[in-house]
Scaffold this motif. Structure first.
Motif, PDB file in Angstrom:
ATOM      1  N   TYR A  28       0.707  -1.125   0.082  1.00  6.80           N
ATOM      2  CA  TYR A  28      -0.179   0.010   0.088  1.00  6.80           C
ATOM      3  C   TYR A  28       0.848   1.106  -0.023  1.00  6.80           C
ATOM      4  O   TYR A  28       0.689   2.279  -0.831  1.00  6.80           O
ATOM      5  N   THR A  81       0.937   3.237  -3.758  1.00  2.65           N
ATOM      6  CA  THR A  81       0.361   4.573  -3.824  1.00  2.65           C
ATOM      7  C   THR A  81       1.416   5.671  -4.045  1.00  2.65           C
ATOM      8  O   THR A  81       0.817   6.880  -4.272  1.00  2.65           O
ATOM      9  N   SER A 127     -10.798   8.687  -4.815  1.00  2.00           N
ATOM     10  CA  SER A 127     -10.462   7.960  -3.638  1.00  2.00           C
ATOM     11  C   SER A 127      -9.605   8.700  -2.567  1.00  2.00           C
ATOM     12  O   SER A 127      -8.335   9.413  -3.043  1.00  2.00           O
ATOM     13  N   ALA A 154      -7.746   7.418  -0.475  1.00  2.00           N
ATOM     14  CA  ALA A 154      -6.615   6.768  -0.247  1.00  2.00           C
ATOM     15  C   ALA A 154      -5.608   7.053  -1.266  1.00  2.00           C
ATOM     16  O   ALA A 154      -4.648   6.725  -1.150  1.00  2.00           O
ATOM     17  N   SER A 155      -6.035   7.729  -2.347  1.00  2.00           N
ATOM     18  CA  SER A 155      -5.004   8.237  -3.487  1.00  2.00           C
ATOM     19  C   SER A 155      -4.811   9.597  -3.301  1.00  2.00           C
ATOM     20  O   SER A 155      -5.245  10.263  -2.680  1.00  2.00           O
ATOM     21  N   ALA A 187     -10.147   1.381  -1.706  1.00  2.00           N
ATOM     22  CA  ALA A 187      -9.763   2.269  -2.619  1.00  2.00           C
ATOM     23  C   ALA A 187     -11.239   2.757  -3.465  1.00  2.00           C
ATOM     24  O   ALA A 187     -11.515   3.995  -3.821  1.00  2.00           O
ATOM     25  N   GLU A 233      -9.914   8.325   6.734  1.00  2.00           N
ATOM     26  CA  GLU A 233      -9.994   7.689   5.574  1.00  2.00           C
ATOM     27  C   GLU A 233     -11.175   7.885   4.924  1.00  2.00           C
ATOM     28  O   GLU A 233     -11.103   6.961   3.795  1.00  2.00           O
ATOM     29  N   THR A 279      -9.202  14.087   2.643  1.00  2.00           N
ATOM     30  CA  THR A 279      -9.713  13.629   3.926  1.00  2.00           C
ATOM     31  C   THR A 279     -10.477  14.336   4.667  1.00  2.00           C
ATOM     32  O   THR A 279     -10.343  15.695   4.854  1.00  2.00           O
TER      33      THR A 279
END
Lengths: 125, 227
Positions: B77, B81, B89, B91-92, B199, B212, B226
């Motif tokens: 991860y 990334t 996302s 997460a990106s 994701a 998150e 975020t």
């Protein structure tokens, strides 16, 4: 390399229940089995192996073992993995397991039958 | 607020998960010992004590095979990334920021600030190592726990071999057995699924207040935000 080997050995000993600690007891149980008479051998069997022998021979375990060609030779090598062990006698291979009463014989009279497996004259079901 | 209370409050995430880790590991140990005892009693053997189970190959491999996959998940991860992005996302990172980014953006070398970690501004190998230290540590922990899985799995496999009256195998021999790769892949696939799900789900779903998640009102295509 030496450090890696030491860690590997330490790891194996830890996860195999400190096998070397049990080696003398395993070898002694195998020697007692090899040197014992039929009564002594029956007393060293696991419950499962004892029951299997009794099931095959209604006259009782000692009578059954008298007729079987089980090993009587010296201990040549032994391996212990956690609560299971294999002992090679000069003329037989035994499998032992650790029980609350100590190390007992789970299988005896074992002959290789290919792919690392054994056919045993005495074993639990 | 007292010093202790402040410490607990400011570190509640790591402390909370540390406590949950200990409780769940203890639960696994108790349940695992009970299961092994049941199996042994079915075979006419005696139960095992908790102490015996904690030093058994069975417990070791069950713990290690899960740890290795979690560390693999996080190391992948962290590394992936840098280069892989997902539009929308949290997460990106932003789509145009693919790659290791500039020294200025990363505040390294001459761009380090007064409060930057010392190795960020040191230059040379120290900055190079510190710049990758998160991924490197997770990667090293993955390799260590995977190696431990192979050793513990080898021991557990040999216990099963002896129980079924077969010869034990060597460690190298065990690495070629389906058992090792079954343990490995069954854990890896679940980690890939979890990361992939996170994701994608986080593009369209929200969790108010969670870093998150994007802010609840953020647009679906917003990337890297975020909330």
């Amino acid at each position: 390399m030496r450090t890696t080997s030491a860690w590997l050995t330490a790891g194996v000993l830890l996860v195999s229940g400190c096998s070397d600690v049990h080696l003398p007891d395993v070898e002694q149980a195998a020697r007692d089995f090899a040197a014992g008479d039929a009564d002594a051998r029956c007393a060293l069997l696991t419950d499962a192996a004892f029951q299997a022998v009794q099931h095959e021979e209604p006259a009782g375990c000692p009578v059954a073992l008298e007729d079987l060609p089980l090993g009587t030779g010296e201990v040549e090598s032994a391996q212990v993995w956690d609560s299971e062990a294999q002992v090679r006698l000069a003329d037989d291979t035994l499998f032992l397991t650790r029980t609350p009463g100590g190390w007992e014989v789970a299988a005896a009279g074992c002959r290789p039958c290919g792919d690392g497996r054994y056919d045993c004259l005495v074993e639990g079901s | 607020m007292s010093g202790v209370r402040r410490f607990l409050s400011e570190n509640s995430l790591s402390l909370g998960f540390g406590l949950l880790f200990v409780v769940t590991l203890a639960g696994q140990a108790v349940a695992g010992a009970a299961q092994l005892s049941e199996e042994r009693q079915d075979e006419g053997l005696g139960p095992v004590s908790l102490g015996h189970y904690l030093t058994s190959s069975s417990f070791a491999v069950d713990v290690m095979e899960n740890w290795q996959s979690e560390y693999l998940q996080f190391s992948l991860y962290v590394f992936a990334t840098v280069w892989l992005v997902q539009r929308g996302s949290p997460a990106s990172k932003e789509l145009e920021a693919v790659g290791t980014e500039s020294d200025e953006e990363q505040r390294v070398g001459a761009h380090a600030r007064a409060d930057s970690p010392r190795w960020a501004g040191a230059g040379g190998w120290r900055t190079a190592v510190f710049s990758r230290s998160l991924g490197l540590v997770f990667g090293a922990l993955f390799l260590l726990t995977w190696a431990a899985t192979s050793v513990a799995g080898w021991a557990a496999y040999n216990v099963d071999q002896l129980r079924s009256h077969a010869d034990p195998v060597s460690w190298v021999g065990y690495l070629g057995r389906p058992d090792f790769w079954d343990r490995t892949f069954q854990n890896w696939q679940s980690e890939m699924l979890a990361v992939g799900s996170m994701a994608v789900f986080a593009v369209y779903l929200r969790q108010r207040g969670s870093p998150e998640s994007k802010p609840v009102g953020a647009a679906h295509p917003d990337t890297g935000a975020t909330g």
